[in-house]
Design a protein around this motif. Structure first.
Motif, PDB file in Angstrom:
ATOM      1  N   LYS A 214      15.988 -48.034   7.928  1.00 46.06           N
ATOM      2  CA  LYS A 214      17.138 -47.534   8.690  1.00 46.06           C
ATOM      3  C   LYS A 214      18.417 -48.253   8.265  1.00 46.06           C
ATOM      4  O   LYS A 214      19.460 -47.627   8.044  1.00 46.06           O
ATOM      5  CB  LYS A 214      16.904 -47.712  10.181  1.00 46.06           C
ATOM      6  N   ARG A 220      15.251 -39.948   6.301  1.00 49.43           N
ATOM      7  CA  ARG A 220      14.006 -39.570   6.972  1.00 49.43           C
ATOM      8  C   ARG A 220      13.024 -40.721   6.850  1.00 49.43           C
ATOM      9  O   ARG A 220      12.732 -41.189   5.742  1.00 49.43           O
ATOM     10  CB  ARG A 220      13.423 -38.301   6.355  1.00 49.43           C
ATOM     11  N   LYS A 235      10.070 -44.992  16.937  1.00 52.93           N
ATOM     12  CA  LYS A 235      11.266 -44.147  17.066  1.00 52.93           C
ATOM     13  C   LYS A 235      12.459 -44.941  17.592  1.00 52.93           C
ATOM     14  O   LYS A 235      13.599 -44.723  17.176  1.00 52.93           O
ATOM     15  CB  LYS A 235      10.956 -42.950  17.952  1.00 52.93           C
ATOM     16  N   THR A 240      12.077 -41.250  12.240  1.00 50.73           N
ATOM     17  CA  THR A 240      12.465 -39.869  12.566  1.00 50.73           C
ATOM     18  C   THR A 240      11.247 -38.996  12.848  1.00 50.73           C
ATOM     19  O   THR A 240      11.357 -37.986  13.546  1.00 50.73           O
ATOM     20  CB  THR A 240      13.265 -39.253  11.408  1.00 50.73           C
ATOM     21  N   ASP A 241      10.090 -39.353  12.277  1.00 49.62           N
ATOM     22  CA  ASP A 241       8.848 -38.603  12.462  1.00 49.62           C
ATOM     23  C   ASP A 241       7.711 -39.605  12.622  1.00 49.62           C
ATOM     24  O   ASP A 241       7.747 -40.700  12.055  1.00 49.62           O
ATOM     25  CB  ASP A 241       8.535 -37.725  11.249  1.00 49.62           C
TER      26      ASP A 241
END
Length: 376
Positions: A214, A220, A235, A240-241
């Motif tokens: 990040k 992503r 998260k 993101t997933d």
């Protein structure tokens, strides 16, 4: 201090034999010799590497031993010739030293040191003696630093002086877990802005990788773990997933390739299992993808791969301590923490008194904790 030059009796968690619970004992800690530093440990994290050591699956560990390698404390006394720290300084003891003399330490591209455990066992201090004894028996050091002891003795080149404002119960994670994961993304992979990343394993190291991706500007960040309870934390830290391989009908590497079109730009294995190491490699794109191996296989285990995974250009590389040059970089990383450039505190899910060290390992093995910090 009044204890300088004297043997100190204090508490430590002793592993008398592999795969047995730790025993909190009174141990004797001898004064530091020339070039050594005695540290009063204030806080220490519990890391999977400690568990590897306790199970006898980490190389070059001799029993009985005092484990622990993710600590922070205050210098109690110093031996002759020590100049970089003084009594009262806040410090982080370093499992990966910086002797400054070996070919790796002199190489500007390297953060390894030939004094490290994989090259030269750190079960005894450099003069091949121990500073620990208990019940009349010599107790071995663990990677020289043995932070599961209220006092420990380490070589000067395995100590990093840090800012006096640093909260020791928080930045002890910089001794291993946070630094390793965050640096794997920032230093080893050199994650680029707008890229896609997959992280296998959401323990303290894996979640630190999420934070590093990040911070590097990845667009992503896909978190992979068989424990879905860790997804909310992932998260919160930037994922993101989130994917649980047990919920899939096909191999996770195939799913990741479908999700991204060609595979992720960067993948990270932070578990230490052969199957996930291969899956992480296969999940990054076949030409420019970079897979970073962080997790540790049990000592003696090997893996085999299809060389075609590499022929088209993938890069498969390892990382040690996140690529940080320990003595130089850890003080700077602590300063960045104090400047609130990241919040590694979010990794700490449990804080326990030192006497409950075995409970901390139970939480780790059950997947109920990210990082447990023990306080003396």
């Amino acid at each position: 201090m009044a204890t300088a030059g004297k043997v100190i009796r204090c508490r430590a968690a002793v592993a008398w034999a592999p795969s047995k619970p730790l025993s909190v004992e009174e141990v004797e800690v001898a004064p530091p010799k020339a070039g050594e530093v005695r540290i009063k440990i204030v806080a220490t994290g519990i890391c999977h590497t400690d568990d590897h050591g306790l199970r006898g699956s980490f190389p070059n560990v001799d029993f009985p031993v005092i484990p622990g390698h993710e600590g922070a404390g205050i210098v109690e006394s110093i031996g002759e010739g020590v100049t970089s720290v003084k009594p009262g300084d806040k410090v982080i003891p370093l499992a990966i030293p910086r002797c400054g003399e070996c070919s790796f330490c002199r190489n500007p591209d390297s953060n390894y040191c030939q004094k490290f455990h994989f090259s030269e066992p750190q079960n005894l201090l450099p003069d091949k003696t121990s500073r620990f004894s208990c019940k009349g028996k010599q107790i071995h050091h663990f990677m020289w630093i043995s932070t599961f002891a209220e006092y420990t003795v380490v070589p000067e080149y395995a100590v990093a002086k840090i800012d006096a404002a640093a909260p020791l119960d928080k930045i002890c994670l910089f001794g291993c877990g946070f630094s390793t994961g965050y640096g794997a993304a920032i230093n080893t992979a050199k994650v680029k802005p707008g890229s896609t990343c997959a992280i296998f394993g959401l323990g303290g190291v894996g979640l630190s990788v999420v934070m590093g991706c990040k911070a590097a500007g990845a667009s992503r960040i896909i978190a992979v773990d068989i424990n879905s309870d860790k997804f909310s934390k992932a998260k919160e830290l930037g994922a993101t997933d989130c994917i649980n391989p047990r919920d899939l009908r096909k191999p996770v590497q195939e799913v990741l390739t479908e999700m991204t079109g060609q595979g992720v730009d960067y993948s990270f294995e932070a578990i230490g299992l052969a199957d996930t190491m291969i899956a992480a490699l296969a999940s990054c794109n076949m030409n420019t993808g970079v897979c970073v191996m962080i997790g540790e296989l049990d000592s003696g285990l090997k893996i085999s791969i299809d060389p075609m995974l590499l022929v088209t250009g993938r890069t498969w590389k390892g990382t040690i301590f996140g690529g940080w040059k320990s003595r130089e970089c850890i003080p700077k990383l602590v300063s960045s923490y104090l400047e609130k450039k990241f919040n590694s505190d979010l990794l700490i899910t449990h804080t326990l008194p030192f006497a409950e060290v075995n409970k901390g390992f139970e939480l780790l093995r059950a997947g109920k904790s990210i990082r447990t910090v023990l306080l003396f």
